[in-house]
Design an enzyme around this catalytic site. Structure first.
Site, PDB file in Angstrom:
ATOM      1  N   HIS A 180     -13.974  -1.913   7.049  1.00 29.51           N
ATOM      2  CA  HIS A 180     -14.009  -2.596   5.756  1.00 29.51           C
ATOM      3  C   HIS A 180     -14.852  -1.833   4.731  1.00 29.51           C
ATOM      4  O   HIS A 180     -14.353  -1.466   3.686  1.00 29.51           O
ATOM      5  CB  HIS A 180     -14.407  -4.072   5.800  1.00 29.51           C
ATOM      6  N   TYR A 227     -14.885   0.463   0.286  1.00 30.30           N
ATOM      7  CA  TYR A 227     -15.792   0.623  -0.859  1.00 30.30           C
ATOM      8  C   TYR A 227     -16.306   2.047  -0.952  1.00 30.30           C
ATOM      9  O   TYR A 227     -16.701   2.499  -2.032  1.00 30.30           O
ATOM     10  CB  TYR A 227     -16.929  -0.401  -0.803  1.00 30.30           C
ATOM     11  N   HIS A 268      -0.997  -4.862  -0.564  1.00 29.88           N
ATOM     12  CA  HIS A 268      -2.370  -5.054  -1.082  1.00 29.88           C
ATOM     13  C   HIS A 268      -3.078  -3.717  -1.267  1.00 29.88           C
ATOM     14  O   HIS A 268      -3.562  -3.398  -2.345  1.00 29.88           O
ATOM     15  CB  HIS A 268      -3.132  -5.950  -0.097  1.00 29.88           C
ATOM     16  N   PHE A 269      -3.106  -2.915  -0.218  1.00 27.42           N
ATOM     17  CA  PHE A 269      -4.009  -1.768  -0.348  1.00 27.42           C
ATOM     18  C   PHE A 269      -3.407  -0.604  -1.130  1.00 27.42           C
ATOM     19  O   PHE A 269      -4.149   0.280  -1.551  1.00 27.42           O
ATOM     20  CB  PHE A 269      -4.635  -1.358   0.992  1.00 27.42           C
ATOM     21  N   HIS A 270      -2.092  -0.628  -1.359  1.00 26.80           N
ATOM     22  CA  HIS A 270      -1.582   0.412  -2.255  1.00 26.80           C
ATOM     23  C   HIS A 270      -1.912   0.106  -3.716  1.00 26.80           C
ATOM     24  O   HIS A 270      -1.915   1.006  -4.553  1.00 26.80           O
ATOM     25  CB  HIS A 270      -0.081   0.637  -2.047  1.00 26.80           C
ATOM     26  N   ARG A 277       4.418  -4.887   9.189  1.00 23.62           N
ATOM     27  CA  ARG A 277       3.985  -3.574   8.718  1.00 23.62           C
ATOM     28  C   ARG A 277       4.089  -2.581   9.871  1.00 23.62           C
ATOM     29  O   ARG A 277       4.238  -2.976  11.022  1.00 23.62           O
ATOM     30  CB  ARG A 277       2.546  -3.653   8.197  1.00 23.62           C
ATOM     31  N   ARG A 278       3.951  -1.309   9.582  1.00 26.00           N
ATOM     32  CA  ARG A 278       3.934  -0.246  10.590  1.00 26.00           C
ATOM     33  C   ARG A 278       5.092  -0.365  11.562  1.00 26.00           C
ATOM     34  O   ARG A 278       4.914  -0.216  12.766  1.00 26.00           O
ATOM     35  CB  ARG A 278       2.661  -0.315  11.413  1.00 26.00           C
TER      36      ARG A 278
HETATM   37 FE1  HAS Z   1      -8.665  -5.054   1.150  1.00 27.52          FE
HETATM   38  C1  HAS Z   1      -6.966  -5.164   4.160  1.00 27.52           C
HETATM   39  C2  HAS Z   1      -9.697  -8.266   1.608  1.00 27.52           C
HETATM   40  C3  HAS Z   1     -10.583  -4.860  -1.716  1.00 27.52           C
HETATM   41  C4  HAS Z   1      -8.192  -1.660   1.071  1.00 27.52           C
HETATM   42  N1  HAS Z   1      -7.726  -3.684   2.361  1.00 27.52           N
HETATM   43  C5  HAS Z   1      -7.079  -3.929   3.535  1.00 27.52           C
HETATM   44  C6  HAS Z   1      -6.549  -2.706   4.072  1.00 27.52           C
HETATM   45  C7  HAS Z   1      -6.926  -1.706   3.208  1.00 27.52           C
HETATM   46  C8  HAS Z   1      -7.673  -2.332   2.143  1.00 27.52           C
HETATM   47  C9  HAS Z   1      -6.644  -0.234   3.368  1.00 27.52           C
HETATM   48  O1  HAS Z   1      -9.934 -10.209   3.926  1.00 27.52           O
HETATM   49  C10 HAS Z   1      -5.686  -2.572   5.330  1.00 27.52           C
HETATM   50  C11 HAS Z   1      -6.438  -2.148   6.538  1.00 27.52           C
HETATM   51  C12 HAS Z   1      -5.486  -2.017   7.703  1.00 27.52           C
HETATM   52  O2  HAS Z   1      -4.855  -0.953   7.834  1.00 27.52           O
HETATM   53  O3  HAS Z   1      -5.336  -2.992   8.459  1.00 27.52           O
HETATM   54  N2  HAS Z   1      -9.866  -6.343   0.120  1.00 27.52           N
HETATM   55  C13 HAS Z   1     -10.119  -7.624   0.454  1.00 27.52           C
HETATM   56  C14 HAS Z   1     -10.954  -8.243  -0.571  1.00 27.52           C
HETATM   57  C15 HAS Z   1     -11.198  -7.265  -1.509  1.00 27.52           C
HETATM   58  C16 HAS Z   1     -10.528  -6.081  -1.058  1.00 27.52           C
HETATM   59  C17 HAS Z   1     -11.449  -9.633  -0.602  1.00 27.52           C
HETATM   60  N3  HAS Z   1      -9.246  -3.565  -0.083  1.00 27.52           N
HETATM   61  C18 HAS Z   1     -10.036  -3.686  -1.202  1.00 27.52           C
HETATM   62  C19 HAS Z   1     -10.245  -2.401  -1.811  1.00 27.52           C
HETATM   63  C20 HAS Z   1      -9.566  -1.496  -1.023  1.00 27.52           C
HETATM   64  C21 HAS Z   1      -8.946  -2.244   0.053  1.00 27.52           C
HETATM   65  C22 HAS Z   1     -11.084  -2.168  -3.039  1.00 27.52           C
HETATM   66  C23 HAS Z   1      -9.431  -0.034  -1.147  1.00 27.52           C
HETATM   67  C24 HAS Z   1      -9.983   0.721  -2.055  1.00 27.52           C
HETATM   68  N4  HAS Z   1      -8.358  -6.444   2.583  1.00 27.52           N
HETATM   69  C25 HAS Z   1      -8.929  -7.671   2.609  1.00 27.52           C
HETATM   70  C26 HAS Z   1      -8.612  -8.324   3.890  1.00 27.52           C
HETATM   71  C27 HAS Z   1      -7.840  -7.442   4.627  1.00 27.52           C
HETATM   72  C28 HAS Z   1      -7.696  -6.271   3.781  1.00 27.52           C
HETATM   73  C29 HAS Z   1      -9.013  -9.648   4.360  1.00 27.52           C
HETATM   74  C30 HAS Z   1      -7.278  -7.633   6.048  1.00 27.52           C
HETATM   75  C31 HAS Z   1      -5.940  -8.213   6.010  1.00 27.52           C
HETATM   76  C32 HAS Z   1      -5.292  -8.288   7.376  1.00 27.52           C
HETATM   77  O4  HAS Z   1      -4.883  -9.380   7.757  1.00 27.52           O
HETATM   78  O5  HAS Z   1      -5.162  -7.255   8.054  1.00 27.52           O
HETATM   79  C33 HAS Z   1     -12.070  -7.435  -2.747  1.00 27.52           C
HETATM   80  O6  HAS Z   1     -13.096  -6.464  -2.747  1.00 27.52           O
HETATM   81  C34 HAS Z   1     -11.281  -7.356  -4.000  1.00 27.52           C
HETATM   82  C35 HAS Z   1     -12.119  -7.663  -5.216  1.00 27.52           C
HETATM   83  C36 HAS Z   1     -11.382  -7.300  -6.467  1.00 27.52           C
HETATM   84  C37 HAS Z   1     -11.288  -8.054  -7.547  1.00 27.52           C
HETATM   85  C38 HAS Z   1     -10.528  -7.544  -8.743  1.00 27.52           C
HETATM   86  C39 HAS Z   1     -11.427  -7.242  -9.930  1.00 27.52           C
HETATM   87  C40 HAS Z   1     -10.631  -6.644 -11.026  1.00 27.52           C
HETATM   88  C41 HAS Z   1     -10.962  -5.521 -11.725  1.00 27.52           C
HETATM   89  C42 HAS Z   1     -10.011  -5.014 -12.772  1.00 27.52           C
HETATM   90  C43 HAS Z   1     -10.473  -5.322 -14.184  1.00 27.52           C
HETATM   91  C44 HAS Z   1      -9.499  -4.823 -15.150  1.00 27.52           C
HETATM   92  C45 HAS Z   1      -9.787  -4.074 -16.241  1.00 27.52           C
HETATM   93  C46 HAS Z   1      -8.625  -3.562 -16.986  1.00 27.52           C
HETATM   94  C47 HAS Z   1     -11.156  -3.684 -16.630  1.00 27.52           C
HETATM   95  C48 HAS Z   1     -11.921  -9.386  -7.604  1.00 27.52           C
HETATM   96  C49 HAS Z   1     -12.235  -4.785 -11.502  1.00 27.52           C
HETATM   97  C50 HAS Z   1      -8.697  -3.747 -18.468  1.00 27.52           C
HETATM   98  C51 HAS Z   1      -7.451  -3.099 -18.956  1.00 27.52           C
HETATM   99  C52 HAS Z   1      -7.047  -3.084 -20.210  1.00 27.52           C
HETATM  100  C53 HAS Z   1      -5.753  -2.474 -20.537  1.00 27.52           C
HETATM  101  C54 HAS Z   1      -7.819  -3.684 -21.269  1.00 27.52           C
HETATM  102 CU    CU Z   2     -11.660  -5.395   4.506  1.00 28.49          CU
END
Ligand code: HAS
Ligand code: CU
Length: 535
Positions: free
Chosen positions: A204, A208, A355-357, A419-420
């Site tokens: 996990h 980050y 999700h992760f893409h 998946r996979r």
């Molecule tokens: Fe995830 C599975 C939960 C973030 C990557 N995640 C994965 C896997 C990967 C991955 C690779 O709880 C698969 C692993 C595998 O092969 O089995 N993930 C989360 C949660 C977050 C999260 C709660 N993940 C990431 C990030 C990753 C990533 C970052 C890569 C870089 N994820 C999970 C969970 C699994 C999971 C379970 C397991 C699922 C399963 O069953 O296997 C949080 O950190 C996300 C927080 C993000 C936000 C969004 C904030 C929005 C922002 C954008 C602002 C926009 C702006 C644009 C500024 C709350 C910052 C303005 C634009 C204008 C044009 C004005």
């Molecule tokens: Cu995770």
């Protein structure tokens, strides 16, 4: 450049993956070179998610503090770290390319790869420990010369980032010891549950480890590149302290479906996962506000007029804007994954790669691509070639990823497509999933778009780096560090965040509480099983 070369090869397998989920099996055509879908998927995951991301972090999170502090890192060690990474990569590449390590990037036991894969990967990852040392050493030297001063922002981010990674990497280090001993035949078996738990302990926070270099660039360079200022320095520091605290003790959210971990532990990790989303929500606020400042400074008026006034034609800014837009649904999907019970619906379906893409495949990769557009010229003195292509590559990348992840989410959620899985090679699977034919067609479309996007991008950066023309007047002479509006001086919050070692100690305590009892139980009740080769 080594990282981008790895990305170039790894990316090549991406469209093949998309074609598979479009029902089109191209692997038979590659047979003499690549043996199976699973070998391709392993190369895709290892090169993109492990190799490229780490090299990107080792570049950005050492270079930025060095420039900010005006200090030279210990170059001997920097080169040792580079050669370790290259050596480890080459060692692991041999079994990967020979189909002796088709264990996917999670290398779950009892699948067993050739020892060279584990050893090479371990050397590769250990090279990052030298990066940790490089940054802590520069920070210590700077502090000695500047007693009582507040650590500059990019350096603060790098220090907390590398400490987080040190704590996070320990699971993988212990797992690697087991796997290396096992693949050398020194132990007859390993415990699959323990291996998975150690893997996700690191697995996990490693997301980050991929993300925070992108966030750092977004905080310290994006506002300036967009024509504005960062609205708050203290909030940015708070974000990195929260990541230091909460990145690690959440790994069970990858193991909700695993037996042998009591549900209340999983629930504790669910709650902690919700906490680790907070720094991303703060980032959403701070970056959006900083972009608004930029848009208004550029003459944007009204409620939303500032958005159009952002420099969308600057390929770096464009990459970040599109990447962050994709990160919003990606983050929302993450909350679904993290919800203990909702996870049942999406776990092990293509929803997860969807999700992760969005997260690593879109935001992190686009931040790296966008940064390459100024960083390579800055480092080499060679101006960016084919700027129009650079802009097009980012739009196409975003579009391709958006279409693909949209399709994957629906295919996973509604049709529970696993998946996979090499579904395109299985007539039974294709029959079973025929209802989702429309979504599958979208995968094919996205695969083609992403392939073109990748060709454009890699052409731009390699043609830039390999050209003979040097024109220092057309490149950024210095790192575009941003100005800030709300400064760190006089902030009570910053007085607290400066106590980095205290926060690190607290992070260790949290990890011991969240993992200690479970790991103790697993280590004292091991069920070792022999290795298997299913490919
Ligand atoms: Fe995830 C599975 C939960 C973030 C990557 N995640 C994965 C896997 C990967 C991955 C690779 O709880 C698969 C692993 C595998 O092969 O089995 N993930 C989360 C949660 C977050 C999260 C709660 N993940 C990431 C990030 C990753 C990533 C970052 C890569 C870089 N994820 C999970 C969970 C699994 C999971 C379970 C397991 C699922 C399963 O069953 O296997 C949080 O950190 C996300 C927080 C993000 C936000 C969004 C904030 C929005 C922002 C954008 C602002 C926009 C702006 C644009 C500024 C709350 C910052 C303005 C634009 C204008 C044009 C004005
Ligand atoms: Cu995770």
């Amino acid at each position: 450049m080594l990282g981008f070369a790895a990305l170039a090869l790894g990316t090549f397998f991406g469209p093949l993956q998309a074609m598979n989920y479009g029902g089109l099996d191209l692997y038979p055509l590659l047979k003499p070179v690549f043996q199976s879908y699973y070998q391709g998927l392993t190369l895709h995951g290892v090169l993109n998610a492990i190799v490229f991301t780490q090299l990107f972090a080792q570049t950005i999170m050492v270079y930025l503090p060095a420039r900010e502090l005006g200090l030279r890192p210990n170059m001997t060690l920097a080169w040792v770290s580079f050669w370790m990474a290259l050596g480890g990569l080459l060692l692991a590449a041999v079994p990967l390319l020979l189909n002796e390590a088709s264990v996917l990037y999670t290398f779950y036991a009892p699948l067993q790869a050739h020892w060279a894969f584990y050893l090479g990967a371990a050397i590769f990852v250990l090279s990052s420990y030298l990066s940790i040392y490089l940054v802590l050493d520069m920070w210590a030297r700077w502090r000695k010369a500047n007693p009582g001063k507040i650590t500059p922002l990019a350096t603060f981010m790098a220090v907390t980032f590398w400490l987080m990674w040190f704590l996070a990497s320990l699971g993988l280090v212990v797992e690697a010891l087991f796997l290396i001993a096992w693949s050398f035949g020194l132990v007859a078996g390993v415990d699959p549950l323990l291996m998975r738990t150690l893997f996700w302990y690191t697995g996990h926070p490693i997301v980050y480890f991929w993300l925070l270099p992108a966030y750092t660039l977004a905080y310290v360079t994006l506002p300036r590149l967009a024509g504005g200022k960062l609205v708050s320095d203290p909030l940015a520091r708070l974000v990195f302290i929260l990541f230091l605290l909460f990145s690690v003790p959440v790994g069970f959210h990858h193991q909700f479906a695993d037996p042998g971990i009591a549900p209340y532990w999983k629930m504790i990790h669910t709650v902690l996962t919700m906490l680790v989303a907070v720094p991303s929500l703060i980032t959403a606020f701070t970056i959006a506000a900083s972009l608004e400042v930029a848009g208004r400074a550029n003459g944007g008026k009204g409620l939303l007029g500032w958005i159009g006034a952002l420099p969308w034609n600057n390929p770096t800014v464009l990459a970040f804007l599109l990447g962050f837009l994709a990160f919003i649904p990606g983050g929302a999907g993450g909350m679904v994954n993290a919800s203990f019970n909702l996870n049942q619906n999406v776990h092990n379906t293509v929803w997860i790669p969807g999700h992760f893409h969005l997260q690593v495949g879109t935001l992190v990769t686009m931040a790296a691509m966008g940064t390459a557009f100024w960083l390579i010229p800055h480092l080499t003195g060679k101006p960016l070639v084919a700027r129009g292509m650079a802009v097009a590559s980012q739009w196409l990348w975003f579009l391709g990823m958006f279409i693909m992840t949209f399709a994957l989410h629906w295919m996973g959620f509604l049709y529970a497509i696993p998946r996979r899985a090499h579904i395109s090679g299985s007539p039974i699977a294709m029959e079973a999933y025929k209802e989702s034919a429309a979504w599958m067609a979208l995968n094919i479309v996205s695969g083609v778009i992403l392939f073109i996007a990748a060709l454009l991008f890699f052409y731009v950066i390699f043609a830039t780096a390999l050209q003979n023309r040097r024109e220092p007047s057309r490149v950024l002479p210095e790192v575009p560090f941003t100005e800030v509006m709300s400064k760190p001086e006089g902030s009570g919050l910053v007085q607290l965040t400066e106590r980095v070692w205290f926060w690190f100690g607290l992070a260790v305590v949290l990890v011991v509480l969240a993992y200690g009892p479970v790991l103790f139980q697993m280590f004292t009740n091991m069920n070792p099983v022999p290795g298997q080769r299913l490919w």
